[in-house]
Design a protein around this motif. Structure first.
Motif, short mmCIF file in Angstrom:
data_model
loop_
_atom_site.label_atom_id
_atom_site.label_comp_id
_atom_site.label_asym_id
_atom_site.label_seq_id
_atom_site.Cartn_x
_atom_site.Cartn_y
_atom_site.Cartn_z
N THR A 7 -4.59 71.56 9.77
CA THR A 7 -4.18 70.17 9.55
C THR A 7 -5.33 69.36 8.99
O THR A 7 -5.16 68.58 8.04
CB THR A 7 -3.70 69.55 10.89
N GLN A 8 -6.51 69.54 9.55
CA GLN A 8 -7.69 68.81 9.08
C GLN A 8 -8.02 69.17 7.64
O GLN A 8 -8.36 68.31 6.83
CB GLN A 8 -8.87 69.11 10.00
N PHE A 9 -7.91 70.45 7.29
CA PHE A 9 -8.20 70.89 5.92
C PHE A 9 -7.21 70.29 4.92
O PHE A 9 -7.61 69.78 3.87
CB PHE A 9 -8.17 72.42 5.83
N LEU A 10 -5.92 70.35 5.24
CA LEU A 10 -4.91 69.81 4.33
C LEU A 10 -5.06 68.30 4.17
O LEU A 10 -4.87 67.75 3.08
CB LEU A 10 -3.51 70.19 4.81
N THR A 11 -5.41 67.61 5.24
CA THR A 11 -5.64 66.17 5.16
C THR A 11 -6.90 65.88 4.33
O THR A 11 -6.93 64.93 3.54
CB THR A 11 -5.77 65.57 6.57
N HIS A 12 -7.91 66.72 4.49
CA HIS A 12 -9.13 66.57 3.70
C HIS A 12 -8.84 66.67 2.20
O HIS A 12 -9.39 65.92 1.39
CB HIS A 12 -10.14 67.64 4.12
N LEU A 13 -7.96 67.60 1.83
CA LEU A 13 -7.59 67.73 0.42
C LEU A 13 -6.97 66.44 -0.11
O LEU A 13 -7.25 66.03 -1.23
CB LEU A 13 -6.61 68.89 0.23
N ALA A 14 -6.13 65.83 0.71
CA ALA A 14 -5.43 64.62 0.26
C ALA A 14 -6.34 63.41 0.23
O ALA A 14 -6.30 62.62 -0.71
CB ALA A 14 -4.23 64.34 1.17
N VAL A 15 -7.18 63.25 1.25
CA VAL A 15 -7.94 62.02 1.41
C VAL A 15 -9.28 62.07 0.66
O VAL A 15 -9.55 61.24 -0.20
CB VAL A 15 -8.16 61.71 2.90
N GLN A 16 -10.12 63.05 0.98
CA GLN A 16 -11.44 63.09 0.38
C GLN A 16 -11.45 63.70 -1.02
O GLN A 16 -12.16 63.22 -1.90
CB GLN A 16 -12.43 63.87 1.26
N ASN A 18 -8.79 64.04 -3.08
CA ASN A 18 -7.84 63.36 -3.98
C ASN A 18 -7.10 64.33 -4.90
O ASN A 18 -6.95 64.08 -6.08
CB ASN A 18 -8.60 62.34 -4.83
N VAL A 19 -6.64 65.45 -4.35
CA VAL A 19 -5.95 66.44 -5.16
C VAL A 19 -4.51 66.00 -5.42
O VAL A 19 -3.99 65.09 -4.77
CB VAL A 19 -5.96 67.83 -4.48
N ALA A 20 -3.88 66.64 -6.38
CA ALA A 20 -2.48 66.36 -6.67
C ALA A 20 -1.59 66.90 -5.55
O ALA A 20 -1.99 67.80 -4.79
CB ALA A 20 -2.09 67.01 -8.00
N ALA A 21 -0.41 66.37 -5.46
CA ALA A 21 0.53 66.79 -4.42
C ALA A 21 0.85 68.29 -4.55
O ALA A 21 0.93 69.00 -3.55
CB ALA A 21 1.80 65.97 -4.49
N SER A 22 0.99 68.76 -5.77
CA SER A 22 1.30 70.18 -5.97
C SER A 22 0.14 71.07 -5.51
O SER A 22 0.37 72.18 -5.02
CB SER A 22 1.65 70.46 -7.43
N THR A 23 -1.10 70.61 -5.65
CA THR A 23 -2.25 71.38 -5.20
C THR A 23 -2.26 71.50 -3.68
O THR A 23 -2.52 72.57 -3.12
CB THR A 23 -3.55 70.72 -5.68
N GLN A 24 -1.96 70.39 -3.01
CA GLN A 24 -1.91 70.42 -1.55
C GLN A 24 -0.77 71.33 -1.08
O GLN A 24 -0.94 72.10 -0.14
CB GLN A 24 -1.75 69.01 -0.98
N ASN A 25 0.37 71.24 -1.73
CA ASN A 25 1.50 72.10 -1.37
C ASN A 25 1.18 73.57 -1.59
O ASN A 25 1.56 74.43 -0.79
CB ASN A 25 2.74 71.71 -2.18
N GLN A 26 0.45 73.88 -2.66
CA GLN A 26 0.09 75.26 -2.94
C GLN A 26 -0.88 75.78 -1.88
O GLN A 26 -0.77 76.93 -1.43
CB GLN A 26 -0.52 75.38 -4.33
N ALA A 27 -1.84 74.96 -1.47
CA ALA A 27 -2.77 75.36 -0.42
C ALA A 27 -2.03 75.62 0.89
O ALA A 27 -2.31 76.59 1.60
CB ALA A 27 -3.84 74.29 -0.23
#
Length: 79
Positions: A7-16, A18-27
């Protein structure tokens, strides 16, 4: 890693990061595949992940001048 770290890693991708939504979904999908198929470990419910918000899609609107230019260019391309 356990569920809180995922959860912390996926939130880090979004917040710090600033990846695209598709990148977060792929991770997220890659982590699910790793745990379920490779490690044969079922993940408990992962919650409180801050998701990337996708920008609103705005319609493209031509004013009359742009419409005339566009139609002239498209006719030249097809000719």
């Amino acid at each position: 890693m356990r569920e809180p770290e995922i959860t912390q890693f996926l939130t880090h991708l979004a917040v710090q990061k600033n990846v695209a939504a598709s990148t977060q979904n792929q991770a997220f999908a890659a982590l699910l595949f790793l745990y379920q198929q490779v490690l044969e470990r079922k993940l408990d419910f992962i919650n409180n992940v801050q998701r990337v918000s996708r920008p609103a899609k705005l319609p493209v609107v031509f004013n009359p001048l742009k419409r005339v230019r566009f139609s002239r260019v498209s006719r030249e391309i097809t000719a």
